[in-house]
Design a protein around this motif. Structure first.
Motif, PDB file in Angstrom:
ATOM      1  N   THR A  71      -6.724 -75.951 -60.492  1.00  0.00           N
ATOM      2  CA  THR A  71      -6.008 -76.155 -59.240  1.00  0.00           C
ATOM      3  C   THR A  71      -6.918 -75.767 -58.084  1.00  0.00           C
ATOM      4  O   THR A  71      -7.541 -74.700 -58.118  1.00  0.00           O
ATOM      5  CB  THR A  71      -4.726 -75.313 -59.209  1.00  0.00           C
ATOM      6  OG1 THR A  71      -3.919 -75.645 -60.351  1.00  0.00           O
ATOM      7  CG2 THR A  71      -3.926 -75.575 -57.945  1.00  0.00           C
ATOM      8  N   THR A  72      -6.985 -76.618 -57.068  1.00  0.00           N
ATOM      9  CA  THR A  72      -7.963 -76.382 -56.002  1.00  0.00           C
ATOM     10  C   THR A  72      -7.452 -75.522 -54.853  1.00  0.00           C
ATOM     11  O   THR A  72      -8.252 -74.869 -54.192  1.00  0.00           O
ATOM     12  CB  THR A  72      -8.457 -77.719 -55.426  1.00  0.00           C
ATOM     13  OG1 THR A  72      -7.360 -78.423 -54.827  1.00  0.00           O
ATOM     14  CG2 THR A  72      -9.090 -78.581 -56.505  1.00  0.00           C
ATOM     15  N   SER A  73      -6.144 -75.520 -54.564  1.00  0.00           N
ATOM     16  CA  SER A  73      -5.697 -74.769 -53.388  1.00  0.00           C
ATOM     17  C   SER A  73      -4.325 -74.126 -53.547  1.00  0.00           C
ATOM     18  O   SER A  73      -4.023 -73.163 -52.837  1.00  0.00           O
ATOM     19  CB  SER A  73      -5.696 -75.675 -52.143  1.00  0.00           C
ATOM     20  OG  SER A  73      -4.905 -76.824 -52.338  1.00  0.00           O
ATOM     21  N   LEU A  74      -3.464 -74.607 -54.404  1.00  0.00           N
ATOM     22  CA  LEU A  74      -2.112 -74.066 -54.539  1.00  0.00           C
ATOM     23  C   LEU A  74      -2.131 -72.742 -55.288  1.00  0.00           C
ATOM     24  O   LEU A  74      -2.803 -72.607 -56.309  1.00  0.00           O
ATOM     25  CB  LEU A  74      -1.208 -75.066 -55.259  1.00  0.00           C
ATOM     26  CG  LEU A  74      -1.003 -76.416 -54.563  1.00  0.00           C
ATOM     27  CD1 LEU A  74      -0.168 -77.337 -55.443  1.00  0.00           C
ATOM     28  CD2 LEU A  74      -0.359 -76.223 -53.197  1.00  0.00           C
TER      29      LEU A  74
ATOM     30  N   TYR B 258      -0.937 -69.824 -57.730  1.00  0.00           N
ATOM     31  CA  TYR B 258      -0.257 -69.825 -59.014  1.00  0.00           C
ATOM     32  C   TYR B 258       0.831 -68.756 -59.037  1.00  0.00           C
ATOM     33  O   TYR B 258       0.631 -67.623 -58.574  1.00  0.00           O
ATOM     34  CB  TYR B 258      -1.243 -69.554 -60.155  1.00  0.00           C
ATOM     35  CG  TYR B 258      -0.571 -69.551 -61.502  1.00  0.00           C
ATOM     36  CD1 TYR B 258      -0.128 -70.731 -62.065  1.00  0.00           C
ATOM     37  CD2 TYR B 258      -0.345 -68.357 -62.194  1.00  0.00           C
ATOM     38  CE1 TYR B 258       0.518 -70.744 -63.296  1.00  0.00           C
ATOM     39  CE2 TYR B 258       0.281 -68.358 -63.421  1.00  0.00           C
ATOM     40  CZ  TYR B 258       0.724 -69.564 -63.970  1.00  0.00           C
ATOM     41  OH  TYR B 258       1.362 -69.562 -65.182  1.00  0.00           O
TER      42      TYR B 258
ATOM     43  N   LEU C 110      -9.340 -84.726 -60.481  1.00  0.00           N
ATOM     44  CA  LEU C 110      -9.923 -83.740 -59.569  1.00  0.00           C
ATOM     45  C   LEU C 110     -11.423 -83.995 -59.404  1.00  0.00           C
ATOM     46  O   LEU C 110     -12.127 -84.274 -60.375  1.00  0.00           O
ATOM     47  CB  LEU C 110      -9.661 -82.353 -60.146  1.00  0.00           C
ATOM     48  CG  LEU C 110     -10.073 -81.121 -59.362  1.00  0.00           C
ATOM     49  CD1 LEU C 110      -9.101 -79.975 -59.693  1.00  0.00           C
ATOM     50  CD2 LEU C 110     -11.490 -80.686 -59.722  1.00  0.00           C
TER      51      LEU C 110
ATOM     52  N   HIS D 177     -11.751 -80.679 -53.168  1.00  0.00           N
ATOM     53  CA  HIS D 177     -10.792 -81.322 -52.274  1.00  0.00           C
ATOM     54  C   HIS D 177      -9.485 -80.532 -52.343  1.00  0.00           C
ATOM     55  O   HIS D 177      -9.068 -80.107 -53.425  1.00  0.00           O
ATOM     56  CB  HIS D 177     -10.554 -82.767 -52.700  1.00  0.00           C
ATOM     57  CG  HIS D 177     -11.766 -83.637 -52.576  1.00  0.00           C
ATOM     58  ND1 HIS D 177     -11.905 -84.596 -51.596  1.00  0.00           N
ATOM     59  CD2 HIS D 177     -12.910 -83.690 -53.294  1.00  0.00           C
ATOM     60  CE1 HIS D 177     -13.067 -85.216 -51.738  1.00  0.00           C
ATOM     61  NE2 HIS D 177     -13.709 -84.668 -52.758  1.00  0.00           N
ATOM     62  N   PRO D 178      -8.815 -80.331 -51.212  1.00  0.00           N
ATOM     63  CA  PRO D 178      -7.573 -79.543 -51.239  1.00  0.00           C
ATOM     64  C   PRO D 178      -6.449 -80.272 -51.968  1.00  0.00           C
ATOM     65  O   PRO D 178      -6.444 -81.498 -52.098  1.00  0.00           O
ATOM     66  CB  PRO D 178      -7.240 -79.363 -49.754  1.00  0.00           C
ATOM     67  CG  PRO D 178      -7.892 -80.519 -49.069  1.00  0.00           C
ATOM     68  CD  PRO D 178      -9.157 -80.783 -49.845  1.00  0.00           C
ATOM     69  N   SER D 179      -5.504 -79.461 -52.461  1.00  0.00           N
ATOM     70  CA  SER D 179      -4.253 -79.963 -53.053  1.00  0.00           C
ATOM     71  C   SER D 179      -4.490 -80.888 -54.241  1.00  0.00           C
ATOM     72  O   SER D 179      -3.758 -81.866 -54.437  1.00  0.00           O
ATOM     73  CB  SER D 179      -3.407 -80.669 -51.989  1.00  0.00           C
ATOM     74  OG  SER D 179      -3.128 -79.802 -50.914  1.00  0.00           O
ATOM     75  N   GLN D 180      -5.489 -80.591 -55.034  1.00  0.00           N
ATOM     76  CA  GLN D 180      -5.730 -81.354 -56.248  1.00  0.00           C
ATOM     77  C   GLN D 180      -5.477 -80.469 -57.468  1.00  0.00           C
ATOM     78  O   GLN D 180      -5.651 -79.253 -57.423  1.00  0.00           O
ATOM     79  CB  GLN D 180      -7.159 -81.890 -56.307  1.00  0.00           C
ATOM     80  CG  GLN D 180      -7.437 -83.037 -55.360  1.00  0.00           C
ATOM     81  CD  GLN D 180      -8.769 -83.702 -55.659  1.00  0.00           C
ATOM     82  OE1 GLN D 180      -9.659 -83.143 -56.276  1.00  0.00           O
ATOM     83  NE2 GLN D 180      -8.910 -84.939 -55.205  1.00  0.00           N
ATOM     84  N   GLN D 181      -5.059 -81.127 -58.544  1.00  0.00           N
ATOM     85  CA  GLN D 181      -4.845 -80.414 -59.799  1.00  0.00           C
ATOM     86  C   GLN D 181      -5.165 -81.346 -60.953  1.00  0.00           C
ATOM     87  O   GLN D 181      -4.825 -82.528 -60.925  1.00  0.00           O
ATOM     88  CB  GLN D 181      -3.404 -79.929 -59.911  1.00  0.00           C
ATOM     89  CG  GLN D 181      -3.126 -79.079 -61.157  1.00  0.00           C
ATOM     90  CD  GLN D 181      -1.691 -78.592 -61.216  1.00  0.00           C
ATOM     91  OE1 GLN D 181      -0.779 -79.349 -61.511  1.00  0.00           O
ATOM     92  NE2 GLN D 181      -1.498 -77.306 -60.923  1.00  0.00           N
TER      93      GLN D 181
ATOM     94  N   ALA E 288      -8.598 -72.385 -56.969  1.00  0.00           N
ATOM     95  CA  ALA E 288      -7.539 -71.421 -56.677  1.00  0.00           C
ATOM     96  C   ALA E 288      -7.115 -70.723 -57.963  1.00  0.00           C
ATOM     97  O   ALA E 288      -6.894 -69.511 -57.988  1.00  0.00           O
ATOM     98  CB  ALA E 288      -6.350 -72.115 -56.019  1.00  0.00           C
TER      99      ALA E 288
END
Length: 330
Positions: free
Chosen positions: A209-212, A214, A154, A66-70, A195
């Protein structure tokens, strides 16, 4: 060696197991093999495509994030251990310990945990089978689907792991970690979907982290090294005693360096980007139960000196100074 194996031939592969402590690992009976792996489901039912490669079955469309998950997760191991083990499982169920092993192409699951995680064997006319390529172990694992895997908060959907065709501990696949002993291993087929994957060995935390993207701390960044491949184990180019080599970064391995051949005493110098290690204690790959014999591995006795971040968006690994260190030293 990897292939899609006929269930009736699995006993031949099991008989050749050369993992240490094999007396605690019991190959499944023919009845157990038929019960758990004998009626696989076509992965296309789950919008997953399987294709064969020289390295075994590859599942496209699995391990969906899922996007925007950490998730920021503590090490589950005792403080005397540097093994990056975190807890995850089905939502609402008791979590299980998973080892993050950056040298393993696939992810693995202990047979006893498979039913509790509601796994389904994958295949068309037979289950997809493979053996490890990173450790010396001939036990077959079969590709299985988990509906989801949660590392709170997550979520990973349609998770593909290989369930071992034996009861007992993971043994060399679990890298003989204990306290707790891993029920599963997260290899690069899952880790590379994020990501970024960060292991802060000093603070004993893993960040997924799924999309952000680093961004390393420039004041603490010691080295930013390109990753050599876009799939498979995490590896970089480095120098050992002045010779250019491929170095597999092995977070599962409790050693400093493992070489194809025996070294006469410590290795005087190992370089990874701007990092320099001196007087490095060396083992052979065979001593540590590792394969193939053609690469060099850096284990976590060296890696754990740093905060290590695998940036899968930029194909770079960052080595940062731990918070307690005010100056860098070899």
């Amino acid at each position: 060696m990897k292939s899609s194996l006929v269930l009736g031939l699995v006993a031949l592969a099991l008989a050749g197991c050369r993992a240490p402590h094999a007396e605690h690992i019991r190959p499944l009976t023919d009845d157990q093999l038929r019960t758990f792996f004998g009626k696989p489901e076509d992965p296309r039912r789950y919008a997953i495509t399987m294709y064969s490669s020289d390295d075994g079955p590859v599942f496209v469309g699995a391990n969906r994030l899922h996007p925007s998950q950490q998730a920021v997760l503590p090490f589950a191991t005792r403080r005397s251990s540097t093994a990056p083990v975190i807890e995850g499982g089905l939502k609402g169920e008791e979590p299980l310990p998973f080892l993050l092993d950056t040298s393993s192409r696939e992810s693995w699951l202990r047979f006893e945990s498979a039913s509790g995680l509601r796994t389904v064997a994958l295949g068309t006319d037979r289950a997809y089978g493979t053996t490890p390529t990173h450790v010396r172990d001939d036990l077959v694992g079969y590709g299985c689907l988990l509906p989801h895997l949660v590392f709170d908060p997550l979520w990973i959907e349609n998770v593909v792991l290989f369930v071992r065709a034996a009861s007992g501990p993971l043994g060399v696949v679990g890298r003989h970690v204990d306290g707790p002993r891993p029920e599963g291993v997260l290899g690069c087929n899952i880790l590379r979907e994020f990501a970024s994957v960060q292991m802060d060995f000093e603070d004993r935390m893993v960040t997924l982290t799924t999309s952000l993207a680093y961004r390393p701390n420039s004041a603490r960044l010691l080295a930013a090294v390109p990753l050599l491949e876009k799939d498979g184990p995490y590896a970089v180019q480095g120098m050992v005693e002045g010779k250019k080599v491929t170095l597999v970064l092995d977070t599962g391995g409790d050693f400093e360096i493992a070489l194809p051949r025996m070294a006469l005493g410590p290795v005087k110098q190992v370089s990874v980007g701007d990092l320099v290690f001196r007087n490095v204690r060396a083992y052979t790959l065979r001593e540590r139960g590792l394969q193939p014999d053609t690469v060099v591995r850096l284990g976590r006795q060296l890696l754990s000196r740093y905060k290590v971040t695998f940036d899968n968006l930029r194909y770079t690994v960052y080595f940062e100074k731990p918070a307690s260190r005010t100056s860098d030293s070899d």
